[in-house]
Design an enzyme around this catalytic site. Structure first.
Site, PDB file in Angstrom:
ATOM      1  N   GLN A  37       0.832  -1.201   0.000  1.00 14.03           N
ATOM      2  CA  GLN A  37       0.000   0.000   0.000  1.00 14.03           C
ATOM      3  C   GLN A  37       0.868   1.253   0.000  1.00 14.03           C
ATOM      4  O   GLN A  37       1.971   1.262   0.550  1.00 14.03           O
ATOM      5  CB  GLN A  37      -0.940   0.003   1.204  1.00 14.03           C
ATOM      6  CG  GLN A  37      -0.223   0.040   2.561  1.00 14.03           C
ATOM      7  CD  GLN A  37      -1.169  -0.091   3.751  1.00 14.03           C
ATOM      8  OE1 GLN A  37      -2.363  -0.301   3.596  1.00 14.03           O
ATOM      9  NE2 GLN A  37      -0.629   0.036   4.963  1.00 14.03           N
ATOM     10  N   HIS A  64       0.697  -4.640   2.964  1.00 14.35           N
ATOM     11  CA  HIS A  64      -0.656  -4.866   3.470  1.00 14.35           C
ATOM     12  C   HIS A  64      -0.788  -6.346   3.826  1.00 14.35           C
ATOM     13  O   HIS A  64      -1.199  -6.684   4.918  1.00 14.35           O
ATOM     14  CB  HIS A  64      -1.695  -4.447   2.433  1.00 14.35           C
ATOM     15  CG  HIS A  64      -3.119  -4.641   2.881  1.00 14.35           C
ATOM     16  ND1 HIS A  64      -4.190  -4.099   2.231  1.00 14.35           N
ATOM     17  CD2 HIS A  64      -3.651  -5.348   3.912  1.00 14.35           C
ATOM     18  CE1 HIS A  64      -5.315  -4.447   2.847  1.00 14.35           C
ATOM     19  NE2 HIS A  64      -5.016  -5.206   3.858  1.00 14.35           N
ATOM     20  N   PHE A 114      -2.965  -5.540  13.563  1.00 13.68           N
ATOM     21  CA  PHE A 114      -2.929  -5.679  12.099  1.00 13.68           C
ATOM     22  C   PHE A 114      -2.263  -7.009  11.720  1.00 13.68           C
ATOM     23  O   PHE A 114      -2.787  -7.772  10.905  1.00 13.68           O
ATOM     24  CB  PHE A 114      -2.150  -4.485  11.533  1.00 13.68           C
ATOM     25  CG  PHE A 114      -2.156  -4.354  10.025  1.00 13.68           C
ATOM     26  CD1 PHE A 114      -3.196  -4.835   9.241  1.00 13.68           C
ATOM     27  CD2 PHE A 114      -1.100  -3.690   9.379  1.00 13.68           C
ATOM     28  CE1 PHE A 114      -3.186  -4.682   7.854  1.00 13.68           C
ATOM     29  CE2 PHE A 114      -1.087  -3.524   7.998  1.00 13.68           C
ATOM     30  CZ  PHE A 114      -2.120  -4.029   7.236  1.00 13.68           C
ATOM     31  N   HIS A 117      -4.511  -9.881  12.528  1.00 13.86           N
ATOM     32  CA  HIS A 117      -5.591 -10.002  11.542  1.00 13.86           C
ATOM     33  C   HIS A 117      -5.073 -10.641  10.250  1.00 13.86           C
ATOM     34  O   HIS A 117      -5.711 -11.540   9.681  1.00 13.86           O
ATOM     35  CB  HIS A 117      -6.177  -8.617  11.239  1.00 13.86           C
ATOM     36  CG  HIS A 117      -7.140  -8.625  10.103  1.00 13.86           C
ATOM     37  ND1 HIS A 117      -8.471  -8.952  10.260  1.00 13.86           N
ATOM     38  CD2 HIS A 117      -6.961  -8.392   8.778  1.00 13.86           C
ATOM     39  CE1 HIS A 117      -9.066  -8.906   9.080  1.00 13.86           C
ATOM     40  NE2 HIS A 117      -8.183  -8.564   8.158  1.00 13.86           N
ATOM     41  N   GLU A 118      -3.918 -10.165   9.784  1.00 15.53           N
ATOM     42  CA  GLU A 118      -3.383 -10.701   8.523  1.00 15.53           C
ATOM     43  C   GLU A 118      -3.060 -12.184   8.666  1.00 15.53           C
ATOM     44  O   GLU A 118      -3.299 -12.981   7.755  1.00 15.53           O
ATOM     45  CB  GLU A 118      -2.152  -9.898   8.078  1.00 15.53           C
ATOM     46  CG  GLU A 118      -2.494  -8.479   7.631  1.00 15.53           C
ATOM     47  CD  GLU A 118      -3.479  -8.433   6.459  1.00 15.53           C
ATOM     48  OE1 GLU A 118      -3.256  -9.124   5.459  1.00 15.53           O
ATOM     49  OE2 GLU A 118      -4.487  -7.691   6.561  1.00 15.53           O
ATOM     50  N   LYS A 121      -6.616 -14.167   9.189  1.00 12.74           N
ATOM     51  CA  LYS A 121      -7.501 -14.181   8.008  1.00 12.74           C
ATOM     52  C   LYS A 121      -6.812 -14.820   6.797  1.00 12.74           C
ATOM     53  O   LYS A 121      -7.427 -15.607   6.081  1.00 12.74           O
ATOM     54  CB  LYS A 121      -7.940 -12.752   7.668  1.00 12.74           C
ATOM     55  CG  LYS A 121      -8.824 -12.684   6.427  1.00 12.74           C
ATOM     56  CD  LYS A 121      -9.439 -11.312   6.217  1.00 12.74           C
ATOM     57  CE  LYS A 121     -10.239 -11.253   4.929  1.00 12.74           C
ATOM     58  NZ  LYS A 121     -10.728  -9.905   4.635  1.00 12.74           N
ATOM     59  N   HIS A 122      -5.560 -14.461   6.553  1.00 10.89           N
ATOM     60  CA  HIS A 122      -4.899 -14.906   5.318  1.00 10.89           C
ATOM     61  C   HIS A 122      -3.804 -15.956   5.574  1.00 10.89           C
ATOM     62  O   HIS A 122      -3.713 -16.949   4.862  1.00 10.89           O
ATOM     63  CB  HIS A 122      -4.270 -13.705   4.596  1.00 10.89           C
ATOM     64  CG  HIS A 122      -5.247 -12.612   4.283  1.00 10.89           C
ATOM     65  ND1 HIS A 122      -6.173 -12.696   3.263  1.00 10.89           N
ATOM     66  CD2 HIS A 122      -5.455 -11.399   4.872  1.00 10.89           C
ATOM     67  CE1 HIS A 122      -6.897 -11.578   3.229  1.00 10.89           C
ATOM     68  NE2 HIS A 122      -6.487 -10.784   4.196  1.00 10.89           N
TER      69      HIS A 122
HETATM   70  P1  5GP Z   1      -7.784  -7.256   4.838  1.00  8.42           P
HETATM   71  O1  5GP Z   1      -7.832  -6.247   3.735  1.00  8.42           O
HETATM   72  O2  5GP Z   1      -6.428  -7.866   5.018  1.00  8.42           O
HETATM   73  O3  5GP Z   1      -8.839  -8.285   4.749  1.00  8.42           O
HETATM   74  O4  5GP Z   1      -8.126  -6.435   6.169  1.00  8.42           O
HETATM   75  C1  5GP Z   1      -7.343  -5.391   6.621  1.00  8.42           C
HETATM   76  C2  5GP Z   1      -7.791  -5.017   8.038  1.00  8.42           C
HETATM   77  O5  5GP Z   1      -6.671  -4.488   8.732  1.00  8.42           O
HETATM   78  C3  5GP Z   1      -8.881  -3.971   8.081  1.00  8.42           C
HETATM   79  O6  5GP Z   1      -9.756  -4.258   9.154  1.00  8.42           O
HETATM   80  C4  5GP Z   1      -8.124  -2.694   8.394  1.00  8.42           C
HETATM   81  O7  5GP Z   1      -8.868  -1.758   9.122  1.00  8.42           O
HETATM   82  C5  5GP Z   1      -6.984  -3.211   9.228  1.00  8.42           C
HETATM   83  N1  5GP Z   1      -5.760  -2.397   9.097  1.00  8.42           N
HETATM   84  C6  5GP Z   1      -5.005  -1.984  10.124  1.00  8.42           C
HETATM   85  N2  5GP Z   1      -3.975  -1.263   9.681  1.00  8.42           N
HETATM   86  C7  5GP Z   1      -4.057  -1.231   8.330  1.00  8.42           C
HETATM   87  C8  5GP Z   1      -3.257  -0.652   7.310  1.00  8.42           C
HETATM   88  O8  5GP Z   1      -2.234   0.004   7.518  1.00  8.42           O
HETATM   89  N3  5GP Z   1      -3.667  -0.859   6.033  1.00  8.42           N
HETATM   90  C9  5GP Z   1      -4.786  -1.573   5.715  1.00  8.42           C
HETATM   91  N4  5GP Z   1      -5.109  -1.709   4.427  1.00  8.42           N
HETATM   92  N5  5GP Z   1      -5.554  -2.139   6.661  1.00  8.42           N
HETATM   93  C10 5GP Z   1      -5.198  -1.969   7.961  1.00  8.42           C
END
Ligand code: 5GP
Length: 248
Positions: A37, A64, A114, A117-118, A121-122
């Protein structure tokens, strides 16, 4: 003779069958998207952003994610809820993660949410990569794929100017050998801007750039802005207020 099953046994059987199905579904992913990103675009929307607690990131593309994907354009997600993010497994990478995989969402954070989550989810859908390898592979891809260098050597700079998407793609193809996907978001002024670049990666090694089997859906018009994110901008801790801190 008919075997009789108690409700508990039946439940265990169903759970096992579901897990087998989930694993086999995820195992059949076809390739990775390695997604970077542009911080100037993430921050330059009405929603704004918050810089990581470690400070304003460099004027560079940042990671990202590294996402298993199907060639149909769909993707698996949250493949193994029991494989929770565990920061202790990647603590040796924290310096690099802070530099290249920081979170720009609000409130300001240390990135753990973050990364968690990554991974969940992935990353859990990569199946063959452990957490340390998954994050390490993504960091290695970022240092191998110099998007900003590729763009700058074609005269495409983050200077707030307008650039053609086909020139952006050509500049990167000349540098890495394959076409990339490009996605846009909308600035505060309602203009489309270069937001994310998708590079396709071989699933067998999570490091070789390949021809994309499918491109992500793109919102970009033919010409887009490439906004500033550097010393030229006002030097505050956040480009758009929102200075709260999060729970992590
Ligand atoms: P994804 O696109 O991987 O499914 O979800 C990204 C999640 O991470 C979203 O909930 C977003 O709010 C959170 N997030 C936290 N920091 C960042 C960042 O720097 N960039 C992006 N694109 N998402 C972020």
């Amino acid at each position: 003779m008919m075997a009789s099953y108690s409700p508990l046994r039946l439940l265990i059987l169903v759970v096992l069958l579901f897990e087998c199905w989930a694993v086999s579904t995820a195992r059949s992913f076809d390739f990775y998207y390695f997604v970077q990103q542009w911080p100037g675009s993430y921050c330059g929307t009405r929603r704004g952003c918050c810089y990581p607690r470690t400070g304003k990131p460099a004027s560079e593309f940042s990671i990202h994610g590294l996402w298993p994907n199907y060639k149909t354009g769909k993707w698996p997600q949250f493949c193994n809820p029991s494989d929770e993010f565990d920061f202790s497994q990647i603590s040796d990478l924290v310096g690099e993660l802070n530099s290249h995989w920081g979170s720009l969402s609000c409130p300001s954070s240390n990135g753990h949410k973050f990364w968690s989550h990554e991974w969940e989810k992935h990353g859990t859908c990569s199946l063959n990569l452990e957490q340390h390898e998954y994050f390490n592979k993504a960091l290695a891809l970022r240092s191998k794929i110099d998007l900003l260098g590729a763009l700058k050597s074609a005269g495409i700079k983050p200077d707030g100017g307008d650039y053609s998407v086909s020139d952006i793609k050509e500049a990167i193809r000349n540098a890495i050998g394959e076409e990339v996907g490009v996605d846009c978001n909308v600035s505060e002024d309602g203009e489309y801007q270069l937001n994310e670049i998708y590079v396709c990666i071989d699933k067998s090694d999570a490091s070789t750039v390949i021809k994309c089997p499918v491109y992500p859906h793109s919102k970009c018009p033919s010409t887009v802005k490439f906004p500033l994110f550097g010393d030229e901008e006002e030097d505050s801790t956040s480009s758009h207020q929102n200075t709260g801190s999060d729970e992590l």
